[in-house]
Design a protein around this motif. Structure first.
Motif, short mmCIF file in Angstrom:
data_model
loop_
_atom_site.label_atom_id
_atom_site.label_comp_id
_atom_site.label_asym_id
_atom_site.label_seq_id
_atom_site.Cartn_x
_atom_site.Cartn_y
_atom_site.Cartn_z
N GLY A 670 0.82 -1.20 0.00
CA GLY A 670 0.00 0.00 0.00
C GLY A 670 0.85 1.26 0.00
O GLY A 670 1.93 1.31 -0.59
N THR A 671 0.38 2.27 0.68
CA THR A 671 1.07 3.57 0.73
C THR A 671 2.49 3.39 1.26
O THR A 671 2.71 2.74 2.28
CB THR A 671 0.30 4.53 1.64
OG1 THR A 671 -1.04 4.62 1.18
CG2 THR A 671 0.93 5.91 1.61
N THR A 672 3.43 3.98 0.56
CA THR A 672 4.83 3.94 0.96
C THR A 672 5.33 5.35 1.20
O THR A 672 5.18 6.21 0.33
CB THR A 672 5.69 3.26 -0.12
OG1 THR A 672 5.23 1.92 -0.32
CG2 THR A 672 7.15 3.23 0.28
N THR A 673 5.89 5.58 2.37
CA THR A 673 6.40 6.91 2.71
C THR A 673 7.48 6.77 3.76
O THR A 673 7.57 5.73 4.43
CB THR A 673 5.27 7.82 3.22
OG1 THR A 673 5.79 9.13 3.47
CG2 THR A 673 4.69 7.29 4.52
N THR A 674 8.27 7.78 3.91
CA THR A 674 9.24 7.77 5.00
C THR A 674 8.58 8.28 6.26
O THR A 674 7.59 9.02 6.21
CB THR A 674 10.46 8.65 4.67
OG1 THR A 674 10.05 10.02 4.61
CG2 THR A 674 11.08 8.24 3.34
N MET A 675 9.13 7.91 7.40
CA MET A 675 8.60 8.37 8.67
C MET A 675 8.69 9.89 8.78
O MET A 675 7.76 10.55 9.28
CB MET A 675 9.35 7.70 9.82
CG MET A 675 8.81 8.04 11.20
SD MET A 675 7.18 7.32 11.53
CE MET A 675 7.64 5.62 11.88
N GLU A 676 9.77 10.45 8.29
CA GLU A 676 9.93 11.91 8.35
C GLU A 676 8.91 12.61 7.48
O GLU A 676 8.39 13.67 7.85
CB GLU A 676 11.36 12.29 7.95
CG GLU A 676 12.41 11.87 8.98
CD GLU A 676 13.82 12.17 8.53
OE1 GLU A 676 14.56 12.81 9.29
OE2 GLU A 676 14.19 11.76 7.42
N GLU A 677 8.57 12.04 6.32
CA GLU A 677 7.53 12.61 5.47
C GLU A 677 6.17 12.53 6.14
O GLU A 677 5.35 13.45 6.05
CB GLU A 677 7.50 11.89 4.13
CG GLU A 677 8.66 12.22 3.22
CD GLU A 677 8.65 11.37 1.96
OE1 GLU A 677 7.90 10.36 1.94
OE2 GLU A 677 9.39 11.70 1.01
N ALA A 678 5.91 11.42 6.84
CA ALA A 678 4.63 11.26 7.54
C ALA A 678 4.50 12.29 8.66
O ALA A 678 3.43 12.85 8.88
CB ALA A 678 4.52 9.84 8.09
N ILE A 679 5.59 12.53 9.38
CA ILE A 679 5.57 13.54 10.44
C ILE A 679 5.33 14.92 9.85
O ILE A 679 4.51 15.70 10.37
CB ILE A 679 6.89 13.50 11.24
CG1 ILE A 679 7.02 12.17 11.97
CG2 ILE A 679 6.97 14.66 12.22
CD1 ILE A 679 8.38 11.95 12.61
N ALA A 680 6.02 15.23 8.75
CA ALA A 680 5.83 16.53 8.10
C ALA A 680 4.40 16.69 7.60
O ALA A 680 3.81 17.76 7.68
CB ALA A 680 6.83 16.69 6.95
N SER A 681 3.83 15.60 7.08
CA SER A 681 2.45 15.66 6.58
C SER A 681 1.46 15.93 7.70
O SER A 681 0.47 16.64 7.51
CB SER A 681 2.11 14.34 5.88
OG SER A 681 0.78 14.36 5.41
N SER A 682 1.72 15.40 8.89
CA SER A 682 0.81 15.64 10.02
C SER A 682 0.81 17.10 10.44
O SER A 682 -0.16 17.59 11.03
CB SER A 682 1.20 14.76 11.21
OG SER A 682 2.40 15.22 11.81
N LEU A 683 1.91 17.81 10.15
CA LEU A 683 2.01 19.22 10.52
C LEU A 683 1.65 20.14 9.36
O LEU A 683 1.71 21.37 9.51
CB LEU A 683 3.44 19.53 10.98
CG LEU A 683 3.93 18.77 12.22
CD1 LEU A 683 5.39 19.14 12.50
CD2 LEU A 683 3.07 19.08 13.43
N ALA A 684 1.29 19.58 8.21
CA ALA A 684 1.06 20.39 7.02
C ALA A 684 -0.04 21.43 7.20
O ALA A 684 0.12 22.57 6.74
CB ALA A 684 0.76 19.48 5.83
N PRO A 685 -1.20 21.12 7.82
CA PRO A 685 -2.20 22.17 7.98
C PRO A 685 -1.69 23.36 8.79
O PRO A 685 -1.94 24.52 8.43
CB PRO A 685 -3.35 21.45 8.70
CG PRO A 685 -3.18 20.01 8.34
CD PRO A 685 -1.70 19.80 8.26
N ARG A 686 -0.98 23.09 9.87
CA ARG A 686 -0.41 24.19 10.66
C ARG A 686 0.65 24.94 9.85
O ARG A 686 0.74 26.16 9.93
CB ARG A 686 0.21 23.64 11.95
CG ARG A 686 -0.80 23.11 12.96
CD ARG A 686 -0.08 22.60 14.19
NE ARG A 686 -0.98 22.07 15.19
CZ ARG A 686 -1.52 22.78 16.18
NH1 ARG A 686 -1.24 24.07 16.28
NH2 ARG A 686 -2.32 22.22 17.06
#
Length: 815
Positions: A670-686
């Motif tokens: 399924g979805t493949t991403t790095t952990m650092e990208e996932a963390i950055a994505s969680s902060l994207a709205p802010r």
């Protein structure tokens, strides 16, 4: 009117500097407002593409620990049978499945987003399939036919938009199904869903029939005509209260939470978007003030021209119309440029935004945006030009100017000077407000980034993986597949370690469970404590760098036949085992359907990890965490975590995919991403809110500085004779310099005072966007004041130096 336009065009062409500055100022203000309005319109204002969308309601359960909890299937059945406020209710949840099109012997698998729905879902939405039909009650019954609906996007991608798709066979999680329909493009709920499956085939599963189980379902309802949301909610709460009396063990304190469908999808972004709309409105006000100040200055330089026109018979209304035509022409050109700027800005906004930002992909410059831009341009032209035009066209003042032989450098009197000073003060005040807000958001974002994760995210790639129950129908088969896969991946070149986990940090999922400390008094119904639950393999803690400061890690001895064990985090240990060693204690939370299974033993305590962005989701609830051994509690849906030896973990994706395919050719990743990208994505709205506000505040600062510079430059030009006399009578150059600086700084200080009052009102709307930051942070306010003071000093210094260099002889001769 054509004559006025020709004259206006000629005058603007003769003043290219003024025209360029005015157009750029307007384009920045109108463009920024149009871009943000387009986002607000797409996300919040545009109705969903369903019949009567404001009557579609999302229903969830709420309890002591949750305001928006999942729905229990037995509770849903009772709601549906007893409710009176809705036309009907449907149950649904988001899932993902392995999908392959059967074309002869070829079946290339892929992972797609799916939804499990009851039959009433499509009739409640109010949309009919583009091709074929929707689910019927027969499809939704246990033992019903194996059918599926696909989205229009999947139809185009996998079936090349052929009408013969109806009746074709596809394989979903190893089960062959018949495509019975294609959903229309308008169907956007759940978001990005590509396949819809009937709920009926799950209705006999023991886990679903357990009233205490809440497996990620939500309910959809359509209000009956004449019934309000409050009435329908009260009706469901009465039903829930009855279920509490009937089933106290599972339903104590359980009630319902309802939201209109649109509000449920985008409500969490409403405050941020309206805040940004208000901020960009401040930029527009500053632009208007700047343009008005420019218009006043230009009117002063055209005093003799206007006086001649008045002397030749032009009425005041005729002069006002001419000046307003020039303003309107400026606004039209600025508005056109602003639309181009908005189009570019929307591309940047979408690039900055999170993938999960709802409806943002629908943002476009449609007719509403063009109407908004045109209306803002017209309003801006009128607001910025009306008062200067009225002041400049005063016939008494014009006659006096003509008699006195008004000169180019005339200031227009003290009234006009006060007006321009007020405009400068307004710009400084609004710039201070925006800069303060941007500073608060920047500090809040930095604090969020600095909140300890509790693990090391570097060089880790995350891959979603879910194996189908048709081929992995027992716990030993599930455990064997993942054990073999992890061993193969660990042996790959460039891999430093590998593990699997369910509900791992920043994987977009959450799971919780009530528990009870063995040997303590029973908890009252509805008051049992709850914790986040993760299923992880051995090496998981070592892979993520999560320190075990008491007890041990999971090991080979923790297999399915051994006594089942659990590792807890330090927050659970401190809260429920204060003053005693939790190692060797037991917890009644066996994570199985067997109510008589023995409790699990605590074998370790680990440091707490942060699994989501601070202040959101589970992090907002601050739940403790429990980790169960994946070998003892196998799960078909996990995240495969791999740490690379080198800096680019995504480079391992192809090799990992090859190992998965070698184990099971029909199993996609399924979805493949790095952990650092996932963390950055969680902060994207802010990050998006902060970046936009910072952009607006910098723009406001520049406009305010330009306004201040223009005001002082005009004042210096109009007082050339005064400065010449002062210097001729022996005044020192530095005294003239100080005089101009002092006048400029007085305006800035007045703007500071007004801005601080306005900034105090800002706290009423910004506190929801902040994390661990006071809206009255003195360092932020002091820093903003210093920044404005430096920028204002630069703006004041240039006109002041010009005044100090006035040659008395030349100035007096000119007069």
């Amino acid at each position: 009117m054509l004559s006025d336009l020709r004259v206006a065009f000629r005058h603007l062409r003769e003043s290219p500097g003024f025209t360029a500055l005015a157009v750029i100022t307007l384009a920045l203000g109108i463009g920024a407002n149009t871009a943000i309005f387009s986002v607000v319109n797409a996300v919040l204002l545009r109705p969903l593409p369903y019949p009567d969308p404001d009557r579609l309601v999302i229903i969830r359960e709420r309890a002591v620990h949750f305001d928006l909890g999942a729905v229990s299937y037995p509770n849903f059945v009772d709601w549906r049978a007893a409710q009176h406020g809705f036309v009907d209710l449907a149950l649904y949840r988001r899932e993902s499945h392995n999908f392959a099109v059967l074309r002869g012997s070829e079946a290339t698998p892929e992972r797609v987003a799916t939804a499990r729905t009851s039959a009433a879902f499509f009739s409640l939405i109010g949309l009919t399939p583009r091709l074929g039909r929707a689910f019927t009650e027969q499809d939704d019954a246990p033992g019903g036919p194996a059918v599926a609906l696909i989205s229009s996007s999947l139809w185009r991608r996998a079936f090349y938009a052929t009408p013969e798709v109806i009746g074709q066979r596809v394989k979903i999680d190893g089960v062959e199904r018949t495509v019975i329909g294609v959903t229309p493009d308008e169907l956007q709920h759940p978001p990005r869903c590509e396949i819809y499956l009937p709920l009926g085939e799950l209705r006999n599963q023991p886990a679903l029939l357990n009233r205490g189980n809440h497996p990620r379902f939500a309910a959809l309802g359509r209000l009956k005509p004449g019934v309000t949301l409050e009435q329908a909610t009260a009706d469901l709460d009465v039903i829930a209260a009855g279920l509490e009396q009937k089933y106290p063990e599972t339903n104590t304190s359980r009630r319902v939470r309802t939201h209109i469908l649109l509000e449920s999808a985008v409500g969490g972004y409403r405050h941020s978007l309206f805040f940004l709309l208000g901020a960009v409105g401040c930029v527009l006000v500053i632009a208007c003030a700047n343009l008005a100040s420019l218009q006043l200055a230009r009117a002063a330089s055209r005093a003799r021209e206007l006086a001649v026109r008045a002397a030749l018979g032009a009425t005041r209304g005729r002069l006002v119309r001419q000046l307003l035509t020039e303003s309107a022409l400026l606004a039209a050109v600025g508005g056109g440029l602003g639309v181009l700027l908005a189009a570019w800005s929307l591309t940047a906004i979408q690039a900055l935004a999170a993938v999960e930002f709802p409806r943002l992909h629908e943002t476009q410059l449609d007719w509403r945006a063009f109407v908004f831009a045109g209306g803002v341009a017209l309003l801006t032209g009128l607001l910025a030009g009306a008062w200067p035009a009225w002041r400049a066209s005063e016939t008494d003042g014009l006659s006096q100017r003509l008699r006195e032989g008004g000169t180019r450098g005339d200031s227009g009197g003290p009234a006009r000077g006060r007006a321009q000073a007020m405009l400068v003060v307004t710009q400084v005040a609004l710039a201070l407000v925006l800069l303060t807000g941007a500073g608060l958001l920047r500090k809040s974002f930095r604090l969020i980034q600095d909140v300890p994760l509790g693990f090391d995210p570097r060089r880790i790639v995350m891959m979603k993986l879910e194996i189908p129950p048709t081929r992995y129908d027992s716990d030993p088969k599930i455990a064997a597949f993942f054990t073999e896969l992890v061993q193969r991946v660990r042996a790959l070149p460039g891999v430093a370690g590998a593990a699997i986990g369910d509900n791992v940090p920043f994987d977009g999922t959450s799971s919780d469970s009530a528990f009870h400390i063995t040997g303590t008094p029973p908890d009252k119904p509805g008051e049992a404590p709850a914790a986040e639950v993760s299923l992880v393999s051995s090496e998981y803690f070592r892979l993520l760098g999560i320190s075990i400061y008491r007890g041990r890690d999971f090991g080979p001895q923790d297999c399915e036949s051994d006594p089942r064990v659990v590792i807890i985090d330090e927050s659970l240990a401190n809260r429920y085992f204060a003053g005693r060693d939790p190692i060797g204690q037991y917890i009644d939370s066996n994570q199985t359907e067997d109510d008589h299974a023995p409790p699990v033993a605590i074998v370790g305590v680990v440091r707490r990890t942060r699994n989501e962005a601070p202040g959101e989701g589970m992090e907002l609830l601050q739940m403790p965490q429990m980790y169960f051994c994946a070998a003892q509690f196998p799960s078909r849906a996990v995240s495969l975590l791999v740490r690379a030896k080198k800096s680019d973990p995504l480079a391992l994706s192809h090799a990992i995919r090859r190992e998965v395919q070698s184990l099971d050719p029909e199993q996609p990743l399924g979805t493949t991403t790095t952990m650092e990208e996932a963390i950055a994505s969680s902060l994207a709205p802010r990050r998006l809110t902060m970046a936009l506000l910072e952009s607006f505040s910098i723009l406001a600062l520049l406009l305010a500085v330009v306004g201040l510079y223009g005001q002082l430059a005009l004042a210096v030009a109009s007082r050339t004779r005064e400065f010449g006399i002062r210097l001729a009578l022996g005044a020192r150059t530095r005294s003239v310099l100080a005089l101009v600086l002092r006048e400029g700084l007085v305006l800035v200080l007045a703007g500071f005072a007004c801005g601080l009052v306005a900034a105090s009102l800002l706290t009423q709307v910004i506190h929801k966007l902040l994390y661990e930051v006071s809206p009255f942070d003195p360092r932020i306010i002091l820093g903003v004041l210093c920044l404005l003071l430096v920028a204002a000093s630069v703006a004041c210094l240039l006109p002041a130096r010009r005044a100090a260099r006035v040659d008395p002889v030349v100035a007096l001769r000119a007069e």
